[in-house]
Design a protein around this motif. Structure first.
Motif, PDB file in Angstrom:
ATOM      1  N   LYS A   1      12.191  17.476 -11.018  1.00  0.00           N
ATOM      2  CA  LYS A   1      13.512  16.904 -11.261  1.00  0.00           C
ATOM      3  C   LYS A   1      14.223  16.619  -9.945  1.00  0.00           C
ATOM      4  O   LYS A   1      14.851  15.569  -9.777  1.00  0.00           O
ATOM      5  N   THR A   2      14.115  17.547  -8.995  1.00  0.00           N
ATOM      6  CA  THR A   2      14.743  17.367  -7.684  1.00  0.00           C
ATOM      7  C   THR A   2      14.190  16.139  -6.983  1.00  0.00           C
ATOM      8  O   THR A   2      14.935  15.313  -6.448  1.00  0.00           O
ATOM      9  N   VAL A   3      12.868  16.012  -6.971  1.00  0.00           N
ATOM     10  CA  VAL A   3      12.222  14.880  -6.300  1.00  0.00           C
ATOM     11  C   VAL A   3      12.600  13.563  -6.974  1.00  0.00           C
ATOM     12  O   VAL A   3      12.898  12.562  -6.302  1.00  0.00           O
TER      13      VAL A   3
ATOM     14  N   ARG B   1      12.522  16.178  13.953  1.00  0.00           N
ATOM     15  CA  ARG B   1      12.628  16.002  12.501  1.00  0.00           C
ATOM     16  C   ARG B   1      11.593  15.009  11.986  1.00  0.00           C
ATOM     17  O   ARG B   1      11.326  13.979  12.604  1.00  0.00           O
ATOM     18  N   THR B   2      11.029  15.330  10.846  1.00  0.00           N
ATOM     19  CA  THR B   2      10.023  14.482  10.212  1.00  0.00           C
ATOM     20  C   THR B   2      10.663  13.616   9.139  1.00  0.00           C
ATOM     21  O   THR B   2      11.829  13.807   8.775  1.00  0.00           O
ATOM     22  N   ASP B   3       9.876  12.687   8.594  1.00  0.00           N
ATOM     23  CA  ASP B   3      10.372  11.876   7.477  1.00  0.00           C
ATOM     24  C   ASP B   3      10.745  12.769   6.303  1.00  0.00           C
ATOM     25  O   ASP B   3      11.756  12.553   5.635  1.00  0.00           O
ATOM     26  N   GLU B   4       9.912  13.784   6.040  1.00  0.00           N
ATOM     27  CA  GLU B   4      10.178  14.678   4.918  1.00  0.00           C
ATOM     28  C   GLU B   4      11.473  15.460   5.132  1.00  0.00           C
ATOM     29  O   GLU B   4      12.239  15.685   4.187  1.00  0.00           O
ATOM     30  N   ASP B   5      11.744  15.847   6.385  1.00  0.00           N
ATOM     31  CA  ASP B   5      13.007  16.530   6.687  1.00  0.00           C
ATOM     32  C   ASP B   5      14.198  15.652   6.327  1.00  0.00           C
ATOM     33  O   ASP B   5      15.200  16.120   5.784  1.00  0.00           O
ATOM     34  N   GLN B   6      14.094  14.370   6.651  1.00  0.00           N
ATOM     35  CA  GLN B   6      15.196  13.442   6.405  1.00  0.00           C
ATOM     36  C   GLN B   6      15.345  13.105   4.918  1.00  0.00           C
ATOM     37  O   GLN B   6      16.464  13.060   4.393  1.00  0.00           O
ATOM     38  N   ILE B   7      14.228  12.845   4.279  1.00  0.00           N
ATOM     39  CA  ILE B   7      14.275  12.388   2.890  1.00  0.00           C
ATOM     40  C   ILE B   7      14.456  13.545   1.909  1.00  0.00           C
ATOM     41  O   ILE B   7      15.154  13.418   0.899  1.00  0.00           O
TER      42      ILE B   7
ATOM     43  N   LEU C   1       0.838  -1.198   0.000  1.00  0.00           N
ATOM     44  CA  LEU C   1       0.000   0.000   0.000  1.00  0.00           C
ATOM     45  C   LEU C   1       0.871   1.245   0.000  1.00  0.00           C
ATOM     46  O   LEU C   1       1.821   1.354   0.782  1.00  0.00           O
ATOM     47  N   LEU C   2       0.537   2.199  -0.870  1.00  0.00           N
ATOM     48  CA  LEU C   2       1.198   3.489  -0.846  1.00  0.00           C
ATOM     49  C   LEU C   2       0.797   4.238   0.422  1.00  0.00           C
ATOM     50  O   LEU C   2      -0.216   3.928   1.038  1.00  0.00           O
ATOM     51  N   LYS C   3       1.569   5.233   0.801  1.00  0.00           N
ATOM     52  CA  LYS C   3       1.275   5.982   2.023  1.00  0.00           C
ATOM     53  C   LYS C   3      -0.119   6.607   1.961  1.00  0.00           C
ATOM     54  O   LYS C   3      -0.861   6.582   2.954  1.00  0.00           O
ATOM     55  N   SER C   4      -0.488   7.149   0.826  1.00  0.00           N
ATOM     56  CA  SER C   4      -1.815   7.753   0.688  1.00  0.00           C
ATOM     57  C   SER C   4      -2.913   6.711   0.896  1.00  0.00           C
ATOM     58  O   SER C   4      -3.975   7.007   1.460  1.00  0.00           O
ATOM     59  N   GLU C   5      -2.665   5.481   0.459  1.00  0.00           N
ATOM     60  CA  GLU C   5      -3.642   4.404   0.640  1.00  0.00           C
ATOM     61  C   GLU C   5      -3.713   3.976   2.099  1.00  0.00           C
ATOM     62  O   GLU C   5      -4.785   3.609   2.601  1.00  0.00           O
ATOM     63  N   VAL C   6      -2.578   4.039   2.793  1.00  0.00           N
ATOM     64  CA  VAL C   6      -2.563   3.730   4.230  1.00  0.00           C
ATOM     65  C   VAL C   6      -3.434   4.726   4.985  1.00  0.00           C
ATOM     66  O   VAL C   6      -4.205   4.357   5.876  1.00  0.00           O
ATOM     67  N   TYR C   7      -3.328   6.000   4.616  1.00  0.00           N
ATOM     68  CA  TYR C   7      -4.174   7.018   5.245  1.00  0.00           C
ATOM     69  C   TYR C   7      -5.653   6.757   4.965  1.00  0.00           C
ATOM     70  O   TYR C   7      -6.501   6.914   5.857  1.00  0.00           O
ATOM     71  N   GLU C   8      -5.962   6.366   3.736  1.00  0.00           N
ATOM     72  CA  GLU C   8      -7.355   6.081   3.372  1.00  0.00           C
ATOM     73  C   GLU C   8      -7.901   4.933   4.215  1.00  0.00           C
ATOM     74  O   GLU C   8      -9.035   4.999   4.724  1.00  0.00           O
TER      75      GLU C   8
ATOM     76  N   ALA D   1      11.718  15.037   0.571  1.00  0.00           N
ATOM     77  CA  ALA D   1      10.511  15.041  -0.255  1.00  0.00           C
ATOM     78  C   ALA D   1       9.366  14.467   0.560  1.00  0.00           C
ATOM     79  O   ALA D   1       9.577  13.655   1.468  1.00  0.00           O
ATOM     80  N   SER D   2       8.145  14.876   0.230  1.00  0.00           N
ATOM     81  CA  SER D   2       6.964  14.357   0.915  1.00  0.00           C
ATOM     82  C   SER D   2       6.605  12.984   0.348  1.00  0.00           C
ATOM     83  O   SER D   2       7.077  12.593  -0.721  1.00  0.00           O
ATOM     84  N   TYR D   3       5.723  12.265   1.058  1.00  0.00           N
ATOM     85  CA  TYR D   3       5.305  10.958   0.556  1.00  0.00           C
ATOM     86  C   TYR D   3       4.500  11.078  -0.728  1.00  0.00           C
ATOM     87  O   TYR D   3       4.585  10.217  -1.608  1.00  0.00           O
ATOM     88  N   ASP D   4       3.720  12.130  -0.849  1.00  0.00           N
ATOM     89  CA  ASP D   4       2.982  12.339  -2.105  1.00  0.00           C
ATOM     90  C   ASP D   4       3.957  12.495  -3.271  1.00  0.00           C
ATOM     91  O   ASP D   4       3.746  11.940  -4.362  1.00  0.00           O
ATOM     92  N   GLU D   5       5.025  13.248  -3.039  1.00  0.00           N
ATOM     93  CA  GLU D   5       6.030  13.443  -4.086  1.00  0.00           C
ATOM     94  C   GLU D   5       6.746  12.129  -4.397  1.00  0.00           C
ATOM     95  O   GLU D   5       7.020  11.815  -5.566  1.00  0.00           O
ATOM     96  N   LEU D   6       7.049  11.358  -3.367  1.00  0.00           N
ATOM     97  CA  LEU D   6       7.745  10.087  -3.573  1.00  0.00           C
ATOM     98  C   LEU D   6       6.865   9.089  -4.327  1.00  0.00           C
ATOM     99  O   LEU D   6       7.364   8.316  -5.153  1.00  0.00           O
ATOM    100  N   GLU D   7       5.574   9.106  -4.036  1.00  0.00           N
ATOM    101  CA  GLU D   7       4.654   8.229  -4.773  1.00  0.00           C
ATOM    102  C   GLU D   7       4.646   8.587  -6.253  1.00  0.00           C
ATOM    103  O   GLU D   7       4.632   7.701  -7.118  1.00  0.00           O
ATOM    104  N   TRP D   8       4.647   9.887  -6.528  1.00  0.00           N
ATOM    105  CA  TRP D   8       4.705  10.336  -7.926  1.00  0.00           C
ATOM    106  C   TRP D   8       5.991   9.843  -8.589  1.00  0.00           C
ATOM    107  O   TRP D   8       5.965   9.303  -9.701  1.00  0.00           O
ATOM    108  N   ALA D   9       7.133  10.016  -7.885  1.00  0.00           N
ATOM    109  CA  ALA D   9       8.420   9.612  -8.445  1.00  0.00           C
ATOM    110  C   ALA D   9       8.475   8.103  -8.661  1.00  0.00           C
ATOM    111  O   ALA D   9       9.031   7.625  -9.664  1.00  0.00           O
ATOM    112  N   MET D  10       7.890   7.351  -7.759  1.00  0.00           N
ATOM    113  CA  MET D  10       7.853   5.897  -7.881  1.00  0.00           C
ATOM    114  C   MET D  10       7.087   5.500  -9.145  1.00  0.00           C
ATOM    115  O   MET D  10       7.516   4.616  -9.899  1.00  0.00           O
TER     116      MET D  10
END
Length: 262
Positions: free
Chosen positions: A232-234, A198-204, A166-173, A206-215
């Motif tokens: 491009k950055t993401v 620090r959050t996951d986004e701080d460490q990575i 499950l993608l992170k967005s699907e986990v939230y759903e 990029a946000s999970y929405d952005e990472l899902e797009w990149a995936m």
């Protein structure tokens, strides 16, 4: 996504796996985050014993509060849910006190963060062995198979992974459908391994929405030159982490000895 049908599918999968393995139930760590909240709710719905373990190590009060709120709610809804709290702070500090002084401070914080995760894994397997439980993983698809955002033999050391497809967005759903507390739904995702805010986004980066797009883009065969600006950055972040963390996603390499040498 057919949310209710996905929930039923995972619950049935969990129950069937535990029954076939002749195990009595599940154990997992509760962090105050969405992934562990959803996973524990799914385990609880099987009707099998589900042990929720709090394992604070210099934990932020807000994370502790969310974890306790979720556990309390879950116990009221499911008679098969129990909980235990193991304060690992003195264990962690005792471990650190026995280590030689680090000569490489650049990696010290990360090494200690991973140590926290591995202490928790050891604790979960203690209870698993004691009660004949399976350790349920809480990693989602982006973390486990996208950027490898987990600790090898820490939160990655589990018996089965109910939400890893499950993608992170699907986990939230699914979390909303399972009535996970709103405080957890709204909280910024964090691994809580560094003892700060620090959050996951701080460490990575990029946000999970952005990472899902990149995936999705990488699965479609896109290349870095196909993008510009933030995209491009993401994409670069995703591709770099995906490559660097393949050692977490693939089986342990085995040196096979040619028969002629045996």
């Amino acid at each position: 996504m057919q949310t209710e049908k996905v929930i039923d599918h995972i619950v049935n999968w969990l129950k069937e796996y535990a029954t076939n393995a002749k195990m009595e139930g599940f154990v997992l760590g509760i962090s105050g985050g969405i992934d562990s909240a959803v996973t524990s709710s799914l385990c609880a719905k099987t009707g099998l014993r589900t042990l929720c373990v709090e394992m604070p190590i210099h934990q932020a009060p807000s994370q502790v509060t969310r974890a306790q709120e979720h556990i309390s709610q879950l116990k009221k809804r499911f008679a098969n849910v129990s909980d235990v709290r193991v304060d690992l702070t003195p264990v962690f500090e005792g471990f650190k006190s026995q280590l030689p002084a680090s000569q490489n401070d650049a990696y010290l914080d990360l090494s200690l963060a991973n140590t926290r995760a591995r202490l928790r894994m050891t604790t979960l397997y203690y209870f698993a062995g004691l009660h004949r439980y399976l350790v349920a993983g809480t990693g989602n698809k982006v973390e486990d198979f996208g950027v490898g955002f987990f600790t090898k033999y820490g939160d990655g050391g589990v018996d089965l992974s109910p939400i890893a497809d499950l993608l992170k967005s699907e986990v939230y759903e699914i979390g909303r459908a399972l009535e996970v507390p709103s405080s957890i739904i709204k909280a910024a995702p964090t691994d809580g391994l560094f003892g700060d805010s620090r959050t996951d986004e701080d460490q990575i980066g990029a946000s999970y929405d952005e990472l899902e797009w990149a995936m999705k883009m990488m699965d479609e065969g896109k290349q870095i030159d196909d993008f510009s600006g933030r995209e491009k950055t993401v994409f670069e972040i995703y591709k770099r982490l995906n490559s660097a963390n393949q050692h977490k996603m693939k089986p342990i390499p085995v040196c096979e000895i040619p028969l002629i040498l045996k």
